[in-house]
Design an enzyme around this catalytic site. Structure first.
Site, PDB file in Angstrom:
ATOM      1  N   SER A   5       0.821  -1.444  -0.200  1.00  0.00           N
ATOM      2  CA  SER A   5      -0.310   0.544  -0.007  1.00  0.00           C
ATOM      3  C   SER A   5       0.780   1.135  -0.236  1.00  0.00           C
ATOM      4  O   SER A   5       2.142   1.213   0.564  1.00  0.00           O
ATOM      5  CB  SER A   5      -1.067   0.379   0.887  1.00  0.00           C
ATOM      6  OG  SER A   5      -1.684  -0.879   1.586  1.00  0.00           O
ATOM      7  N   ASP A  16     -14.059   1.536   8.502  1.00  0.00           N
ATOM      8  CA  ASP A  16     -15.173   1.538   6.954  1.00  0.00           C
ATOM      9  C   ASP A  16     -15.645   3.067   6.574  1.00  0.00           C
ATOM     10  O   ASP A  16     -16.185   3.103   7.601  1.00  0.00           O
ATOM     11  CB  ASP A  16     -15.337   0.447   7.015  1.00  0.00           C
ATOM     12  CG  ASP A  16     -16.395   0.078   5.677  1.00  0.00           C
ATOM     13  OD1 ASP A  16     -16.754   1.605   4.894  1.00  0.00           O
ATOM     14  OD2 ASP A  16     -16.853  -0.929   5.293  1.00  0.00           O
ATOM     15  N   VAL A  17     -15.132   3.837   5.707  1.00  0.00           N
ATOM     16  CA  VAL A  17     -15.580   5.257   6.002  1.00  0.00           C
ATOM     17  C   VAL A  17     -17.079   5.153   5.817  1.00  0.00           C
ATOM     18  O   VAL A  17     -17.722   6.020   5.626  1.00  0.00           O
ATOM     19  CB  VAL A  17     -14.900   6.479   4.835  1.00  0.00           C
ATOM     20  CG1 VAL A  17     -13.524   6.091   5.635  1.00  0.00           C
ATOM     21  CG2 VAL A  17     -15.184   6.170   3.678  1.00  0.00           C
ATOM     22  N   ALA A  35     -14.783   2.051  -6.436  1.00  0.00           N
ATOM     23  CA  ALA A  35     -15.544   2.428  -7.024  1.00  0.00           C
ATOM     24  C   ALA A  35     -15.437   0.521  -7.617  1.00  0.00           C
ATOM     25  O   ALA A  35     -14.730   0.033  -7.584  1.00  0.00           O
ATOM     26  CB  ALA A  35     -15.183   2.518  -8.316  1.00  0.00           C
ATOM     27  N   TYR A  52      -9.055   4.305 -16.702  1.00  0.00           N
ATOM     28  CA  TYR A  52      -9.225   4.503 -15.448  1.00  0.00           C
ATOM     29  C   TYR A  52     -10.575   4.733 -15.427  1.00  0.00           C
ATOM     30  O   TYR A  52     -11.191   4.656 -14.092  1.00  0.00           O
ATOM     31  CB  TYR A  52      -8.535   5.775 -15.189  1.00  0.00           C
ATOM     32  CG  TYR A  52      -7.825   6.225 -13.792  1.00  0.00           C
ATOM     33  CD1 TYR A  52      -7.280   5.342 -12.941  1.00  0.00           C
ATOM     34  CD2 TYR A  52      -8.578   7.711 -13.537  1.00  0.00           C
ATOM     35  CE1 TYR A  52      -7.550   5.231 -11.556  1.00  0.00           C
ATOM     36  CE2 TYR A  52      -8.486   7.908 -12.117  1.00  0.00           C
ATOM     37  CZ  TYR A  52      -7.443   6.511 -11.170  1.00  0.00           C
ATOM     38  OH  TYR A  52      -7.529   7.306  -9.739  1.00  0.00           O
ATOM     39  N   LYS A  54     -11.454  11.312  -8.612  1.00  0.00           N
ATOM     40  CA  LYS A  54     -10.399  12.102  -8.466  1.00  0.00           C
ATOM     41  C   LYS A  54      -9.901  13.423  -8.626  1.00  0.00           C
ATOM     42  O   LYS A  54      -9.247  14.327  -8.569  1.00  0.00           O
ATOM     43  CB  LYS A  54      -9.243  11.096  -9.213  1.00  0.00           C
ATOM     44  CG  LYS A  54      -8.914   9.551  -8.894  1.00  0.00           C
ATOM     45  CD  LYS A  54      -8.122   9.910  -7.355  1.00  0.00           C
ATOM     46  CE  LYS A  54      -7.936   8.692  -7.157  1.00  0.00           C
ATOM     47  NZ  LYS A  54      -7.897   8.054  -5.453  1.00  0.00           N
ATOM     48  N   THR A  71      -0.477  -1.890  -6.906  1.00  0.00           N
ATOM     49  CA  THR A  71      -0.904  -2.667  -5.173  1.00  0.00           C
ATOM     50  C   THR A  71      -2.596  -2.785  -5.179  1.00  0.00           C
ATOM     51  O   THR A  71      -3.149  -3.262  -6.210  1.00  0.00           O
ATOM     52  CB  THR A  71      -1.009  -0.900  -4.551  1.00  0.00           C
ATOM     53  OG1 THR A  71      -2.313  -0.644  -6.141  1.00  0.00           O
ATOM     54  CG2 THR A  71      -0.141   0.199  -4.387  1.00  0.00           C
ATOM     55  N   ALA A  93      -5.215  -2.245  -4.953  1.00  0.00           N
ATOM     56  CA  ALA A  93      -6.575  -0.813  -5.821  1.00  0.00           C
ATOM     57  C   ALA A  93      -6.027  -1.078  -7.072  1.00  0.00           C
ATOM     58  O   ALA A  93      -7.373  -0.696  -7.643  1.00  0.00           O
ATOM     59  CB  ALA A  93      -6.542   0.401  -5.025  1.00  0.00           C
TER      60      ALA A  93
END
Ligand code: NAD
Length: 271
Positions: A36, A81-82, A112, A172, A179, A210, A212
């Protein structure tokens, strides 16, 4: 000449030019494993002397993150966890009780849903778009709001973005607009919190292998393209991102606010 406000972070002038975070308290959000970006940053903060709070996403992630948190002597290790109501507030409650203040925060999280991430922006679902924005962008706003009262003497907040916000990068997809919003949020937070001595910046590294990144389609092609076209012909490492991030958290970077800093060997300057 205007006096600096009483609550401003100490300026670097007249001090040693060696970057240090000794005695500083920092929250690191986004460590999933030892690949990470947040892990590269956590190690760099600790190397400069910071005391750390490290969060993990859920019970499944805890067994990967806890040994890393221990390796940087994290004083606080908390689940975050948001998307879970109250978890962000609970994390800040722990910080307030244990430290009474906070000096810096790293926000290095993004998400996402796969269907939306792998499809055209044109086809992105409302739910997927909102979820990606909530986790990857609005969470920074919530974090900054909770950090603000804990930074009476100023502080530093950073997030992590990618070039796909500025230019169309194949595959992307929806993360591009998400972003872009994140980078704009950084500029507004920087303007709003700057008078309190709180600086807010974006790091924009080139592609790194990573977890992600493994969700991005044809990621290997992107990596190959960067190695071919970046003037340095090299990939960015998490250690390099960590070193830049740590420097930006120090007082020596006291004038860097609202910026987006590319760490991509110059790939972004190429036509
Ligand atoms: P990573 O998978 O190691 O980290 C992503 C983190 O997001 C994980 O720790 C995960 O737990 C966290 N996360 C996801 N949903 C969450 C939620 N609901 N609540 C809290 N945390 C959540 O991958 P990484 O590449 O280190 O990603 C860190 C940041 O860097 C992301 O914002 C990513 O977009 C950005 N970035 C990555 C690259 C790259 O090539 N890897 C390049 C530029 C920017």
């Amino acid at each position: 000449m205007l006096d600096r406000p009483d609550n401003a972070q100490p300026k670097a002038e007249g001090k040693t030019l060696v970057p240090t975070l000794a005695g500083r308290k920092g929250l690191v959000v986004g460590v999933a494993n030892d690949k990470s970006i947040a892990w590269g940053c956590a190690q760099a903060y600790r190397a400069l002397g910071a005391d750390l709070a490290v969060t993990y996403l859920n019970a499944k992630a805890e067994r990967f993150v806890r040994p890393l948190a221990d390796a940087v002597d994290a004083e606080i290790v908390a689940q975050l966890d948001v998307t879970q109501p109250g978890e962000l507030e609970a994390t800040f409650d722990i910080i307030r009780e244990k430290w009474g203040r906070l000096d810096f925060v790293l926000h290095a999280i993004a998400f996402a849903p796969m269907d939306d991430l792998h499809g055209r922006v044109t086809d992105c679902s409302r739910e997927g778009f909102m979820q990606a924005m909530d986790i990857s962008c609005h969470s920074l706003i919530r974090l900054a709001k909770l950090a603000e009262p804990l930074m009476p003497n100023g502080g530093a907040i950073q997030t992590v973005s990618y070039l796909g916000s500025e230019k169309v990068v194949d595959n992307y997809n929806v993360m591009g607009p998400v972003k872009a919003a994140l980078e704009s949020v950084v500029r507004y937070l920087a303007a709003e919190l700057g008078p309190k001595g709180i600086r807010v910046n974006t790091l924009s590294p080139g592609p790194l292998m990573t977890r992600a990144a493994s969700g991005i389609g044809h990621f290997n092609d992107l990596v190959a393209k960067v190695i071919d076209r970046a003037p340095t012909h090299q990939l960015t490492t998490i250690e390099e991102v960590g070193a830049m991030s740590a420097f930006l958290m120090t007082d020596l970077a006291g004038s860097v606010n609202g910026e987006l800093i590319h760490l991509d060997g110059g790939y972004n300057v190429m036509a």
